[in-house]
Motif scaffolding. Structure first.
Motif, PDB file in Angstrom:
ATOM      1  N   ILE A  44     -14.621  -4.663  19.863  1.00 32.61           N
ATOM      2  CA  ILE A  44     -14.551  -4.287  18.382  1.00 32.61           C
ATOM      3  C   ILE A  44     -13.583  -2.973  18.588  1.00 32.61           C
ATOM      4  O   ILE A  44     -12.584  -2.939  17.756  1.00 32.61           O
ATOM      5  N   ILE A  45     -13.789  -2.089  19.663  1.00 34.21           N
ATOM      6  CA  ILE A  45     -12.944  -0.919  19.721  1.00 34.21           C
ATOM      7  C   ILE A  45     -11.565  -1.237  20.319  1.00 34.21           C
ATOM      8  O   ILE A  45     -10.613  -0.724  19.761  1.00 34.21           O
ATOM      9  N   GLY A  46     -11.555  -2.031  21.146  1.00 31.54           N
ATOM     10  CA  GLY A  46     -10.377  -2.747  21.689  1.00 31.54           C
ATOM     11  C   GLY A  46      -9.297  -3.136  20.511  1.00 31.54           C
ATOM     12  O   GLY A  46      -8.257  -2.606  20.446  1.00 31.54           O
ATOM     13  N   GLN A  47      -9.780  -4.157  19.728  1.00 27.13           N
ATOM     14  CA  GLN A  47      -8.960  -4.533  18.698  1.00 27.13           C
ATOM     15  C   GLN A  47      -8.878  -3.631  17.663  1.00 27.13           C
ATOM     16  O   GLN A  47      -7.772  -3.746  17.002  1.00 27.13           O
ATOM     17  N   GLY A  48      -9.647  -2.859  17.270  1.00 27.62           N
ATOM     18  CA  GLY A  48      -9.592  -1.948  16.069  1.00 27.62           C
ATOM     19  C   GLY A  48      -8.705  -0.871  16.727  1.00 27.62           C
ATOM     20  O   GLY A  48      -7.647  -0.509  15.677  1.00 27.62           O
ATOM     21  N   MET A  49      -8.410  -0.322  17.706  1.00 24.81           N
ATOM     22  CA  MET A  49      -7.458   0.508  18.264  1.00 24.81           C
ATOM     23  C   MET A  49      -5.880  -0.245  18.256  1.00 24.81           C
ATOM     24  O   MET A  49      -5.056   0.465  17.636  1.00 24.81           O
ATOM     25  N   GLY A  50      -5.913  -1.447  18.617  1.00 23.15           N
ATOM     26  CA  GLY A  50      -4.558  -2.019  18.531  1.00 23.15           C
ATOM     27  C   GLY A  50      -4.128  -2.167  17.222  1.00 23.15           C
ATOM     28  O   GLY A  50      -2.842  -2.151  16.927  1.00 23.15           O
ATOM     29  N   LEU A  51      -5.007  -2.612  16.286  1.00 24.30           N
ATOM     30  CA  LEU A  51      -4.545  -2.801  14.968  1.00 24.30           C
ATOM     31  C   LEU A  51      -3.800  -1.457  14.365  1.00 24.30           C
ATOM     32  O   LEU A  51      -2.903  -1.510  13.677  1.00 24.30           O
ATOM     33  N   VAL A  52      -4.328  -0.247  14.718  1.00 22.63           N
ATOM     34  CA  VAL A  52      -3.580   1.030  14.340  1.00 22.63           C
ATOM     35  C   VAL A  52      -2.170   0.763  14.633  1.00 22.63           C
ATOM     36  O   VAL A  52      -1.234   1.244  14.016  1.00 22.63           O
ATOM     37  N   VAL A  53      -2.032   0.509  16.097  1.00 25.56           N
ATOM     38  CA  VAL A  53      -0.674   0.881  16.790  1.00 25.56           C
ATOM     39  C   VAL A  53       0.214  -0.441  16.209  1.00 25.56           C
ATOM     40  O   VAL A  53       1.349  -0.023  15.751  1.00 25.56           O
ATOM     41  N   TYR A  54      -0.371  -1.677  16.011  1.00 22.77           N
ATOM     42  CA  TYR A  54       0.595  -2.477  15.231  1.00 22.77           C
ATOM     43  C   TYR A  54       0.921  -2.213  13.841  1.00 22.77           C
ATOM     44  O   TYR A  54       2.311  -2.502  13.547  1.00 22.77           O
ATOM     45  N   ALA A  55       0.005  -1.712  13.133  1.00 21.95           N
ATOM     46  CA  ALA A  55       0.179  -1.351  11.735  1.00 21.95           C
ATOM     47  C   ALA A  55       1.417  -0.335  11.784  1.00 21.95           C
ATOM     48  O   ALA A  55       2.378  -0.264  10.929  1.00 21.95           O
ATOM     49  N   ARG A  56       1.313   0.741  12.547  1.00 21.08           N
ATOM     50  CA  ARG A  56       2.084   1.796  12.852  1.00 21.08           C
ATOM     51  C   ARG A  56       3.608   1.385  13.433  1.00 21.08           C
ATOM     52  O   ARG A  56       4.353   1.965  12.594  1.00 21.08           O
ATOM     53  N   ASN A  57       3.477   0.701  14.134  1.00 23.23           N
ATOM     54  CA  ASN A  57       5.108   0.025  14.319  1.00 23.23           C
ATOM     55  C   ASN A  57       5.613  -0.778  13.186  1.00 23.23           C
ATOM     56  O   ASN A  57       6.657  -0.543  12.995  1.00 23.23           O
ATOM     57  N   LEU A  58       4.826  -1.397  12.540  1.00 26.81           N
ATOM     58  CA  LEU A  58       5.374  -2.088  11.148  1.00 26.81           C
ATOM     59  C   LEU A  58       5.975  -1.320  10.119  1.00 26.81           C
ATOM     60  O   LEU A  58       6.946  -0.975   9.717  1.00 26.81           O
ATOM     61  N   PHE A  59       4.914  -0.051   9.949  1.00 24.47           N
ATOM     62  CA  PHE A  59       5.643   1.016   9.216  1.00 24.47           C
ATOM     63  C   PHE A  59       6.849   1.770   9.657  1.00 24.47           C
ATOM     64  O   PHE A  59       7.650   2.010   8.851  1.00 24.47           O
ATOM     65  N   LEU A  60       6.714   2.123  10.810  1.00 16.82           N
ATOM     66  CA  LEU A  60       7.968   2.794  11.317  1.00 16.82           C
ATOM     67  C   LEU A  60       9.234   1.631  11.293  1.00 16.82           C
ATOM     68  O   LEU A  60      10.491   2.144  11.044  1.00 16.82           O
ATOM     69  N   ILE A  61       9.124   0.628  11.650  1.00 13.75           N
ATOM     70  CA  ILE A  61      10.224  -0.407  11.462  1.00 13.75           C
ATOM     71  C   ILE A  61      10.702  -0.409   9.852  1.00 13.75           C
ATOM     72  O   ILE A  61      11.813  -0.406   9.496  1.00 13.75           O
ATOM     73  N   ARG A  62       9.580  -0.420   8.909  1.00 13.02           N
ATOM     74  CA  ARG A  62       9.968  -0.454   7.626  1.00 13.02           C
ATOM     75  C   ARG A  62      10.668   0.840   6.986  1.00 13.02           C
ATOM     76  O   ARG A  62      11.656   0.648   6.161  1.00 13.02           O
ATOM     77  N   SER A  63       9.958   1.837   7.475  1.00 16.29           N
ATOM     78  CA  SER A  63      10.655   3.155   7.193  1.00 16.29           C
ATOM     79  C   SER A  63      12.222   3.470   7.722  1.00 16.29           C
ATOM     80  O   SER A  63      12.994   3.884   7.091  1.00 16.29           O
ATOM     81  N   ALA A  64      12.365   2.627   8.938  1.00 14.37           N
ATOM     82  CA  ALA A  64      13.983   2.873   9.416  1.00 14.37           C
ATOM     83  C   ALA A  64      14.738   1.922   8.504  1.00 14.37           C
ATOM     84  O   ALA A  64      16.045   2.507   8.596  1.00 14.37           O
ATOM     85  N   THR A  65      14.469   0.911   8.101  1.00 13.31           N
ATOM     86  CA  THR A  65      15.193  -0.234   7.155  1.00 13.31           C
ATOM     87  C   THR A  65      15.283   0.229   5.583  1.00 13.31           C
ATOM     88  O   THR A  65      15.956  -0.401   5.221  1.00 13.31           O
ATOM     89  N   ALA A  66      14.311   1.060   5.414  1.00 16.13           N
ATOM     90  CA  ALA A  66      14.710   1.472   3.815  1.00 16.13           C
ATOM     91  C   ALA A  66      15.704   2.343   3.740  1.00 16.13           C
ATOM     92  O   ALA A  66      15.977   3.166   4.273  1.00 16.13           O
TER      93      ALA A  66
END
Length: 90
Positions: free
Chosen positions: A68-90
């Motif tokens: 649970i901790i491993g996957q939960g922490m990973g989700l934060v990283v994946y979501a952050r990367n998607l947010f950064l990609i979206r911000s860079a293309t906006a």
């Protein structure tokens, strides 16, 4: 093995999550080969998020705190990367 699959449909959720999570490496490999350079396509992060969320639901069902901790922490990283990609293309 057949008994487990028949008794617990959540096992299918676990297999689906693992399939999604593992497929991201194939996508990244193909994209890098085509570019002749190491690249990380956006779909890699979407597959990471989908696979991680699916595996997290399986881990919660299993009540496995390490998973649970491993996957939960990973989700934060994946979501952050998607947010950064979206911000860079906006």
């Amino acid at each position: 093995m057949t008994e487990i699959l028949n008794q617990n449909p959540m096992v299918y959720v676990g297999f689906l999550g693992q399939l999604l999570f593992s497929s991201r490496f194939i996508v990244q490999w193909i994209a890098s080969e085509r570019a002749r350079n190491s690249v990380m396509p956006v779909v890699f992060w979407w597959l990471s998020l989908a696979g991680g969320a699916t595996l997290l639901s399986y881990a919660i069902w299993r009540m496995d705190p390490v998973f649970i901790i491993g996957q939960g922490m990973g989700l934060v990283v994946y979501a952050r990367n998607l947010f950064l990609i979206r911000s860079a293309t906006a």
